[in-house]
Design a protein around this motif. Sequence first.
Motif, PDB file in Angstrom:
ATOM      1  N   VAL A   1       0.977  -1.205   0.203  1.00 48.83           N
ATOM      2  CA  VAL A   1      -0.009   0.006  -0.023  1.00 48.83           C
ATOM      3  C   VAL A   1       0.895   1.245  -0.104  1.00 48.83           C
ATOM      4  CG1 VAL A   1      -1.883   1.299   1.253  1.00 48.83           C
ATOM      5  CG2 VAL A   1      -1.904  -1.297   1.294  1.00 48.83           C
ATOM      6  N   GLY A   2       0.566   2.267  -1.100  1.00 46.14           N
ATOM      7  CA  GLY A   2       1.370   3.464  -0.952  1.00 46.14           C
ATOM      8  C   GLY A   2       0.344   4.492  -0.636  1.00 46.14           C
ATOM      9  N   ILE A   3       0.917   5.334   0.466  1.00 43.21           N
ATOM     10  CA  ILE A   3      -0.039   6.553   1.108  1.00 43.21           C
ATOM     11  C   ILE A   3       0.607   7.664   0.642  1.00 43.21           C
ATOM     12  CG2 ILE A   3      -0.719   7.501   3.122  1.00 43.21           C
ATOM     13  CD1 ILE A   3      -0.271   4.988   4.708  1.00 43.21           C
ATOM     14  N   LYS A   4      -0.049   8.528  -0.473  1.00 43.46           N
ATOM     15  CA  LYS A   4       0.393   9.648  -1.090  1.00 43.46           C
ATOM     16  C   LYS A   4      -0.051  10.671  -0.166  1.00 43.46           C
ATOM     17  CE  LYS A   4       2.115  12.476  -4.067  1.00 43.46           C
ATOM     18  NZ  LYS A   4       1.695  13.761  -3.311  1.00 43.46           N
ATOM     19  N   ILE A   5       0.972  11.456   0.498  1.00 47.33           N
ATOM     20  CA  ILE A   5       0.453  12.410   1.158  1.00 47.33           C
ATOM     21  C   ILE A   5       1.017  13.739   0.369  1.00 47.33           C
ATOM     22  CG2 ILE A   5       1.178  11.251   3.349  1.00 47.33           C
ATOM     23  CD1 ILE A   5       3.709  12.632   3.558  1.00 47.33           C
ATOM     24  N   ASN A   6       0.676  14.878   1.102  1.00 46.30           N
ATOM     25  CA  ASN A   6       1.186  16.184   0.417  1.00 46.30           C
ATOM     26  C   ASN A   6       1.894  17.009   1.728  1.00 46.30           C
ATOM     27  OD1 ASN A   6       1.066  18.878  -0.298  1.00 46.30           O
ATOM     28  ND2 ASN A   6      -0.569  18.618  -1.787  1.00 46.30           N
ATOM     29  N   PRO A   7       3.084  16.995   1.395  1.00 45.28           N
ATOM     30  CA  PRO A   7       3.932  17.606   2.335  1.00 45.28           C
ATOM     31  C   PRO A   7       4.370  18.952   1.880  1.00 45.28           C
ATOM     32  CG  PRO A   7       5.264  16.003   1.143  1.00 45.28           C
ATOM     33  CD  PRO A   7       3.857  16.230   0.405  1.00 45.28           C
ATOM     34  N   LEU A   8       4.041  19.542   0.850  1.00 40.59           N
ATOM     35  CA  LEU A   8       4.449  20.671   0.328  1.00 40.59           C
ATOM     36  C   LEU A   8       4.643  21.792   1.228  1.00 40.59           C
ATOM     37  CD1 LEU A   8       5.607  22.367  -2.208  1.00 40.59           C
ATOM     38  CD2 LEU A   8       3.139  22.663  -2.863  1.00 40.59           C
ATOM     39  N   ALA A   9       3.563  22.225   2.004  1.00 38.78           N
ATOM     40  CA  ALA A   9       3.609  23.450   2.761  1.00 38.78           C
ATOM     41  C   ALA A   9       4.276  23.526   4.059  1.00 38.78           C
ATOM     42  CB  ALA A   9       2.025  23.846   2.973  1.00 38.78           C
ATOM     43  N   GLY A  10       5.085  22.486   4.334  1.00 40.63           N
ATOM     44  CA  GLY A  10       5.597  22.475   5.576  1.00 40.63           C
ATOM     45  C   GLY A  10       4.863  21.801   6.737  1.00 40.63           C
ATOM     46  N   PRO A  11       5.362  21.970   8.031  1.00 41.20           N
ATOM     47  CA  PRO A  11       4.725  21.342   9.109  1.00 41.20           C
ATOM     48  C   PRO A  11       3.123  21.897   9.571  1.00 41.20           C
ATOM     49  CG  PRO A  11       6.368  22.966  10.031  1.00 41.20           C
ATOM     50  CD  PRO A  11       6.582  22.638   8.362  1.00 41.20           C
ATOM     51  N   GLU A  12       3.197  23.054   9.025  1.00 44.51           N
ATOM     52  CA  GLU A  12       1.578  23.580   9.401  1.00 44.51           C
ATOM     53  C   GLU A  12       0.544  23.166   8.487  1.00 44.51           C
ATOM     54  OE1 GLU A  12       5.035  26.345  10.257  1.00 44.51           O
ATOM     55  OE2 GLU A  12       4.352  25.405   8.547  1.00 44.51           O
ATOM     56  N   LEU A  13       0.780  23.358   7.043  1.00 43.62           N
ATOM     57  CA  LEU A  13      -0.369  22.825   6.152  1.00 43.62           C
ATOM     58  C   LEU A  13       0.015  21.441   5.424  1.00 43.62           C
ATOM     59  CD1 LEU A  13      -3.013  24.171   5.363  1.00 43.62           C
ATOM     60  CD2 LEU A  13      -1.937  25.148   3.662  1.00 43.62           C
ATOM     61  N   SER A  14       0.648  20.471   6.003  1.00 39.08           N
ATOM     62  CA  SER A  14       1.011  19.421   5.030  1.00 39.08           C
ATOM     63  C   SER A  14      -0.087  18.447   5.753  1.00 39.08           C
ATOM     64  CB  SER A  14       2.094  18.930   5.217  1.00 39.08           C
ATOM     65  OG  SER A  14       3.085  19.684   4.645  1.00 39.08           O
ATOM     66  N   THR A  15      -0.099  16.998   5.034  1.00 42.49           N
ATOM     67  CA  THR A  15      -0.975  15.830   5.802  1.00 42.49           C
ATOM     68  C   THR A  15      -0.319  15.595   7.030  1.00 42.49           C
ATOM     69  OG1 THR A  15      -0.961  14.942   3.367  1.00 42.49           O
ATOM     70  CG2 THR A  15      -1.618  13.586   5.301  1.00 42.49           C
ATOM     71  N   HIS A  16      -1.375  16.128   8.071  1.00 43.15           N
ATOM     72  CA  HIS A  16      -1.244  15.559   9.539  1.00 43.15           C
ATOM     73  C   HIS A  16      -0.720  14.013   9.648  1.00 43.15           C
ATOM     74  CE1 HIS A  16      -3.378  19.694   9.922  1.00 43.15           C
ATOM     75  NE2 HIS A  16      -2.581  19.631  10.930  1.00 43.15           N
ATOM     76  N   SER A  17       0.162  13.824  10.506  1.00 45.44           N
ATOM     77  CA  SER A  17       0.736  12.610  10.842  1.00 45.44           C
ATOM     78  C   SER A  17      -0.478  11.642  11.726  1.00 45.44           C
ATOM     79  CB  SER A  17       1.915  12.812  11.616  1.00 45.44           C
ATOM     80  OG  SER A  17       1.965  13.416  12.994  1.00 45.44           O
TER      81      SER A  17
END
Length: 374
Positions: A122-138
Amino acid sequence: MKSHDTVTANIIADSQEMTHSPDTLDRREFLTRLAASVGGIGGALSTLPAFAQLSSGQLQPETTDTSYLTPVVEAVGKEVWENDQLNEDAVSELMDQAMMKLTGRSSAKEAWRDIVLPDDIVGIKINPLAGPELSTHSIIIDKIVEGLYGAGVLRKQIIIWDRFEEHLLNAGYPIKQDESDVRTFASDTEGIGYDDEVYYESEKDSIARRENESTRSRYSRIVTEQVDVIINVPVLKHHAMAGVSGCLKNLAFGSVDNTRRFHGKPLYCNPAIGEILEHKVLKEKLTLNIVDGLLASFDRGPTYHAESTWKYGSLFISADPVILDVLVLQTVNQKREEMELDSVSKFANHINSASSLGLGTNTLDQADLRQVEV
């Protein structure tokens, strides 16, 4: 932003070009064009939330049979934010309830068994572009991993990924390649790279923005060789060049190289987003989309700006990425209207295009909208 992050620097430059572009439509002209277009974007321009529209009867199907409709869940967490901190227990409960509502199962464990098989990679595609504030929450990713494990998928069969290592690291996702546990890496991680034999080719682009003058965008080896199933976890946010950055853009442009050439006018990332997703390495593997709307943005996206975000505290979940992007667009437009900003629908034509390619429905009356409040 780090000074050497050329990807984000290019995004900012391209966004500023869009901001200062004189090519604009007034609201009346835009609505006239939309009404004349084929299909439209369902109820996406209404000032009512999608679920409010359904309950008001505006979009109720003529029959009570909902078996043919696409299940879509909006999960609203009233207690997920405690001041400026996420309540992880509340987010966890929100995820569990949303998955049960989506599948109709009585437990989250049973729900996840409907999504994956025990032998899936399973591949989980996240969006980490906007840094710790506005990326996919861990916390959302942790819950997905927990759900997959409960469904029989071993931790070593799970890959968390994006295009760029630097973005993963900046968002708080350290690179992990130990094959005995959950792995996290990027397409530009050493030994991964892009597949020269599997690519999207198009001259519908900006010649000046091509990488190495190429008209090809190669698919990541993560999607061509490593994963069987994809779970797409974008962030609910504005995008200056595509209107919104939701399910479609996150997976399409996160899975290939040479994407800057599709940005800016007159393309606004269309039709490349839908055509990239149409390839079987994405279309046939995409199993679930979970839009992270815990913190959302309504302007100056896709990068983070505190003044243009709000604590929305919600998740949108469906197997259909198109209908979720309709809801993302509607949500962003509604917030922009509250802030006395223009609609961004004129930039989001990729949603209609993706629907026309058979990637999902763009009309809310073809969705079985289900709401959860925790």
